[in-house]
Design an enzyme around this catalytic site. Sequence first.
Site, PDB file in Angstrom:
ATOM      1  N   LYS A   1       0.817  -1.225   0.000  1.00  0.00           N
ATOM      2  CA  LYS A   1       0.000   0.000   0.000  1.00  0.00           C
ATOM      3  C   LYS A   1       0.849   1.273   0.000  1.00  0.00           C
ATOM      4  O   LYS A   1       1.938   1.327   0.540  1.00  0.00           O
ATOM      5  CB  LYS A   1      -1.026  -0.037   1.141  1.00  0.00           C
ATOM      6  CG  LYS A   1      -2.190  -0.982   0.764  1.00  0.00           C
ATOM      7  CD  LYS A   1      -3.344  -0.984   1.726  1.00  0.00           C
ATOM      8  CE  LYS A   1      -4.415  -1.977   1.205  1.00  0.00           C
ATOM      9  NZ  LYS A   1      -5.462  -2.267   2.163  1.00  0.00           N
TER      10      LYS A   1
ATOM     11  N   ARG B   1      -3.574 -10.446   4.616  1.00  0.00           N
ATOM     12  CA  ARG B   1      -4.016 -10.454   3.209  1.00  0.00           C
ATOM     13  C   ARG B   1      -2.883  -9.850   2.378  1.00  0.00           C
ATOM     14  O   ARG B   1      -2.636  -8.647   2.472  1.00  0.00           O
ATOM     15  CB  ARG B   1      -5.308  -9.641   3.068  1.00  0.00           C
ATOM     16  CG  ARG B   1      -5.856  -9.585   1.654  1.00  0.00           C
ATOM     17  CD  ARG B   1      -7.109  -8.718   1.595  1.00  0.00           C
ATOM     18  NE  ARG B   1      -7.668  -8.699   0.243  1.00  0.00           N
ATOM     19  CZ  ARG B   1      -7.242  -7.890  -0.721  1.00  0.00           C
ATOM     20  NH1 ARG B   1      -6.252  -7.038  -0.507  1.00  0.00           N
ATOM     21  NH2 ARG B   1      -7.795  -7.934  -1.924  1.00  0.00           N
TER      22      ARG B   1
HETATM   23  N1  HH2 Z   1      -7.468  -4.004   0.671  1.00  0.00           N
HETATM   24  C1  HH2 Z   1      -7.797  -4.047  -0.622  1.00  0.00           C
HETATM   25  C2  HH2 Z   1      -8.846  -4.850  -1.080  1.00  0.00           C
HETATM   26  N2  HH2 Z   1      -9.539  -5.620  -0.232  1.00  0.00           N
HETATM   27  N3  HH2 Z   1      -9.916  -6.414   1.957  1.00  0.00           N
HETATM   28  C3  HH2 Z   1      -9.631  -6.390   3.262  1.00  0.00           C
HETATM   29  N4  HH2 Z   1     -10.322  -7.157   4.135  1.00  0.00           N
HETATM   30  N5  HH2 Z   1      -8.619  -5.605   3.767  1.00  0.00           N
HETATM   31  C4  HH2 Z   1      -7.885  -4.797   2.973  1.00  0.00           C
HETATM   32  O1  HH2 Z   1      -6.998  -4.075   3.492  1.00  0.00           O
HETATM   33  C5  HH2 Z   1      -8.165  -4.781   1.559  1.00  0.00           C
HETATM   34  C6  HH2 Z   1      -9.220  -5.622   1.088  1.00  0.00           C
HETATM   35  C7  HH2 Z   1      -7.032  -3.212  -1.598  1.00  0.00           C
HETATM   36  O2  HH2 Z   1      -5.957  -3.906  -2.116  1.00  0.00           O
HETATM   37  P1  HH2 Z   1      -5.901  -4.698  -3.528  1.00  0.00           P
HETATM   38  O3  HH2 Z   1      -6.879  -5.805  -3.558  1.00  0.00           O
HETATM   39  O4  HH2 Z   1      -4.508  -5.098  -3.736  1.00  0.00           O
HETATM   40  O5  HH2 Z   1      -6.234  -3.607  -4.600  1.00  0.00           O
HETATM   41  P2  HH2 Z   1      -7.547  -3.220  -5.436  1.00  0.00           P
HETATM   42  O6  HH2 Z   1      -8.589  -2.786  -4.453  1.00  0.00           O
HETATM   43  O7  HH2 Z   1      -7.060  -2.092  -6.323  1.00  0.00           O
HETATM   44  O8  HH2 Z   1      -7.981  -4.410  -6.215  1.00  0.00           O
END
Ligand code: HH2
Length: 278
Positions: free
Chosen positions: A224, A259
Amino acid sequence: MAERWLTRLHDGASPPLVMGILNLTPDSFSDGGRHLQQEAALTQAALMVAEGAEIIDLGGESTRPGALPVADDEQCRRVLPTLGALRAQLPADVALSIDTRSPVVARAALSAGASIINDVSGGRDPAMLDLAAEYGAALVLMHMQGEPTTMQTAPAYTDVVSEVLAYLLAAAARAERAGLARERIVIDPGIGFGKTREHNLSLLRDLPRFVQTGYPVLLGTSRKRFMGAICRETSFTELVGATCATTALGTSAGVRIFRVHDVKPNRQALEVAWAVRG
Ligand code: HH2
């Protein structure tokens, strides 16, 4: 509490679990477009399991800052075929999680073999709580201030830790009132979701307060942006070491699920931190 991952989640003698991220989106912030071909997605999931992920989290909607909502049928189109293929291919004790704010998408995913709903809106839609109770699914309740489109414009709190904690406790109580068993509820402070760098750091510093609630805590810091600002790194994929630092800290604090995109280095970090914790 039949599922192995759920037993481990609540077993204080077992190390925390790793949830591997599988974004089936064209626009996720660090891995968008990488797993659009089903073959690539299956290969990535198999790699993450081989490296020690007990859970695979599939998502068809990016919730990065500025992202627009994705329609239910498009989320289903992106996620369901791969979810079904993974359920057929992966060992039964690898749990599949659906990262969605939509009860319609979540229901379709549960029917296709998912057993965890990862709701970054923290159960804002009561239908999500009813659905989790109906299926006996596990439910991750994450805190987010505002909506992805605007959440990073001007995040503001009087006391970020107390406010996020209160929000999550209220959401968990609503889930229990809807009939979901307490041991299937997981809370997540939502790092980067309507938070400044200082808010994120306060939440990381005070993780033990979240652990003290008795609900298992999930932490999502993987790659992040706020960490890139701290260590002067502009490439998301270069933030593996930074993510591992938070995984070690989180393990010491009692976090039970991480995660992450990069399973192997994070598993190493948590295992060493776990051994030190004793
Ligand atoms: N962060 C993201 C997405 N889902 N779910 C939980 N429970 N906690 C988190 O911190 C979280 C999440 C964002 O990250 P990412 O999936 O890598 O990116 P994007 O939302 O652009 O797909």
